[in-house]
Design a protein around this motif. Structure first.
Motif, PDB file in Angstrom:
ATOM      1  N   SER A  59       0.902  -1.287   0.172  1.00 33.84           N
ATOM      2  CA  SER A  59       0.029  -0.019  -0.280  1.00 33.84           C
ATOM      3  C   SER A  59       0.769   1.277  -0.148  1.00 33.84           C
ATOM      4  O   SER A  59       0.428   2.216  -0.584  1.00 33.84           O
ATOM      5  CB  SER A  59      -0.998  -0.151   1.300  1.00 33.84           C
ATOM      6  OG  SER A  59      -0.283  -0.049   2.362  1.00 33.84           O
ATOM      7  N   GLY A  63       0.619   3.714  -2.972  1.00 36.31           N
ATOM      8  CA  GLY A  63       0.157   4.971  -2.815  1.00 36.31           C
ATOM      9  C   GLY A  63       0.956   5.942  -3.308  1.00 36.31           C
ATOM     10  O   GLY A  63       0.506   7.285  -3.740  1.00 36.31           O
ATOM     11  N   TYR A  76      -0.974  10.040   0.998  1.00 33.71           N
ATOM     12  CA  TYR A  76      -1.404   8.998   2.137  1.00 33.71           C
ATOM     13  C   TYR A  76      -2.797   8.727   2.034  1.00 33.71           C
ATOM     14  O   TYR A  76      -3.351   7.429   2.490  1.00 33.71           O
ATOM     15  CB  TYR A  76      -1.214  10.326   3.303  1.00 33.71           C
ATOM     16  CG  TYR A  76      -1.662   9.517   4.672  1.00 33.71           C
ATOM     17  CD1 TYR A  76      -0.960   8.653   5.302  1.00 33.71           C
ATOM     18  CD2 TYR A  76      -2.680  10.014   5.570  1.00 33.71           C
ATOM     19  CE1 TYR A  76      -1.115   8.151   6.520  1.00 33.71           C
ATOM     20  CE2 TYR A  76      -3.023   9.569   6.773  1.00 33.71           C
ATOM     21  CZ  TYR A  76      -2.195   8.574   7.223  1.00 33.71           C
ATOM     22  OH  TYR A  76      -2.460   8.069   8.413  1.00 33.71           O
ATOM     23  N   ALA A  77      -3.800   9.241   1.431  1.00 34.54           N
ATOM     24  CA  ALA A  77      -5.095   8.828   1.411  1.00 34.54           C
ATOM     25  C   ALA A  77      -5.207   7.659   0.493  1.00 34.54           C
ATOM     26  O   ALA A  77      -6.070   6.713   0.814  1.00 34.54           O
ATOM     27  CB  ALA A  77      -6.196   9.971   0.952  1.00 34.54           C
ATOM     28  N   SER A  78      -4.526   7.858  -0.542  1.00 38.78           N
ATOM     29  CA  SER A  78      -4.365   6.353  -1.513  1.00 38.78           C
ATOM     30  C   SER A  78      -3.730   5.399  -0.855  1.00 38.78           C
ATOM     31  O   SER A  78      -4.363   4.282  -0.988  1.00 38.78           O
ATOM     32  CB  SER A  78      -3.803   6.982  -2.964  1.00 38.78           C
ATOM     33  OG  SER A  78      -2.447   7.320  -2.740  1.00 38.78           O
ATOM     34  N   LEU A  80      -3.790   4.586   2.448  1.00 39.28           N
ATOM     35  CA  LEU A  80      -4.950   4.245   3.516  1.00 39.28           C
ATOM     36  C   LEU A  80      -5.790   3.467   2.551  1.00 39.28           C
ATOM     37  O   LEU A  80      -6.238   2.289   3.297  1.00 39.28           O
ATOM     38  CB  LEU A  80      -5.327   5.439   4.280  1.00 39.28           C
ATOM     39  CG  LEU A  80      -4.370   5.894   5.512  1.00 39.28           C
ATOM     40  CD1 LEU A  80      -5.255   6.996   6.218  1.00 39.28           C
ATOM     41  CD2 LEU A  80      -4.152   4.901   6.245  1.00 39.28           C
ATOM     42  N   ALA A  81      -6.367   3.862   1.536  1.00 36.84           N
ATOM     43  CA  ALA A  81      -7.401   3.090   1.057  1.00 36.84           C
ATOM     44  C   ALA A  81      -7.192   1.910   0.502  1.00 36.84           C
ATOM     45  O   ALA A  81      -7.752   0.650   0.559  1.00 36.84           O
ATOM     46  CB  ALA A  81      -8.084   3.900  -0.296  1.00 36.84           C
ATOM     47  N   ILE A  82      -5.641   1.855  -0.013  1.00 33.88           N
ATOM     48  CA  ILE A  82      -5.125   0.612  -0.654  1.00 33.88           C
ATOM     49  C   ILE A  82      -5.062  -0.509   0.751  1.00 33.88           C
ATOM     50  O   ILE A  82      -5.207  -1.685   0.814  1.00 33.88           O
ATOM     51  CB  ILE A  82      -4.062   0.845  -1.293  1.00 33.88           C
ATOM     52  CG1 ILE A  82      -4.337   1.404  -2.428  1.00 33.88           C
ATOM     53  CG2 ILE A  82      -3.236  -0.647  -1.566  1.00 33.88           C
ATOM     54  CD1 ILE A  82      -3.259   1.909  -3.224  1.00 33.88           C
ATOM     55  N   GLY A  84      -6.589  -0.326   3.560  1.00 37.74           N
ATOM     56  CA  GLY A  84      -7.751  -0.667   4.074  1.00 37.74           C
ATOM     57  C   GLY A  84      -8.326  -1.934   3.211  1.00 37.74           C
ATOM     58  O   GLY A  84      -8.811  -3.058   3.853  1.00 37.74           O
ATOM     59  N   VAL A  85      -8.225  -1.951   1.775  1.00 39.75           N
ATOM     60  CA  VAL A  85      -8.770  -3.033   1.130  1.00 39.75           C
ATOM     61  C   VAL A  85      -7.708  -4.383   1.277  1.00 39.75           C
ATOM     62  O   VAL A  85      -8.260  -5.344   1.532  1.00 39.75           O
ATOM     63  CB  VAL A  85      -8.732  -2.704  -0.428  1.00 39.75           C
ATOM     64  CG1 VAL A  85      -9.104  -3.986  -1.275  1.00 39.75           C
ATOM     65  CG2 VAL A  85      -9.897  -1.677  -0.498  1.00 39.75           C
ATOM     66  N   MET A 111      -5.711  -1.282  11.138  1.00 37.19           N
ATOM     67  CA  MET A 111      -5.893   0.112  10.217  1.00 37.19           C
ATOM     68  C   MET A 111      -5.063   1.302  11.066  1.00 37.19           C
ATOM     69  O   MET A 111      -4.494   2.153  10.747  1.00 37.19           O
ATOM     70  CB  MET A 111      -7.064   0.485   9.793  1.00 37.19           C
ATOM     71  CG  MET A 111      -7.541  -0.530   8.719  1.00 37.19           C
ATOM     72  SD  MET A 111      -6.373  -0.424   7.316  1.00 37.19           S
ATOM     73  CE  MET A 111      -6.464   1.323   6.694  1.00 37.19           C
ATOM     74  N   SER A 115      -1.826   2.818   9.880  1.00 31.89           N
ATOM     75  CA  SER A 115      -1.993   4.197   9.487  1.00 31.89           C
ATOM     76  C   SER A 115      -0.895   5.022   9.756  1.00 31.89           C
ATOM     77  O   SER A 115      -0.303   5.926   9.301  1.00 31.89           O
ATOM     78  CB  SER A 115      -3.458   4.738   9.715  1.00 31.89           C
ATOM     79  OG  SER A 115      -3.387   5.011  11.242  1.00 31.89           O
TER      80      SER A 115
END
Length: 134
Positions: A59, A63, A76-78, A80-82, A84-85, A111, A115
């Motif tokens: 991730s 990311g 950072y947001a991308s 975190l999204a990766i 999470g999945v 998470m 994070s």
């Protein structure tokens, strides 16, 4: 990636709830206990390394790659999204995750810990890009 792994390992100074429950159920002087206390610590280490290899590294790399032309927050947001999945996929493959409430609790714990490590990685990559630009 070493920074994110070190931060992840440092977050285990505060053990997850399942480890505290298992440690309380396995007194050190009881030879009939199901799990000796040192196995709980070894399992924490395996969880930390497994999460770092299966979730944090992919991730963080993806990311960073997706947010390369954008700011640090997008990176950072991308990531975190990766994460999470990937965390959800890894937990759904775990054999003992039958209860949805338990699954969400473990997912949230991973998470939060992940994070913090990814924040350190995003900061380090952004800082290295700033240094190379100058």
């Amino acid at each position: 990636m070493h920074l994110s792994g070190a931060i992840l390992l440092f977050t285990y100074v505060i053990p997850p709830a399942w480890a505290l429950d298992a440690y309380g159920a396995a007194p050190a002087g009881d030879p009939s206990a199901d799990i000796p206390p040192f196995v709980i610590f070894a399992e924490l280490l395996v969880h930390c390394v497994g999460f770092h290899v299966l979730v944090q590294i992919p991730s963080g790399l993806l990311g960073t790659r997706l947010g390369l032309d954008h700011g640090g927050l997008i990176t950072y947001a991308s990531a975190l999204a990766i994460a999470g999945v990937l965390t959800a996929a890894a937990l759904l493959m775990a054999p003992r995750m039958g209860d949805v409430g338990e699954l969400m609790q473990v997912w949230a714990d991973f998470m939060v810990r992940g994070s913090l490590g990814l924040a350190g990685y995003a900061w380090a990559t952004r800082r290295s890009r700033e240094i190379t630009k100058t």
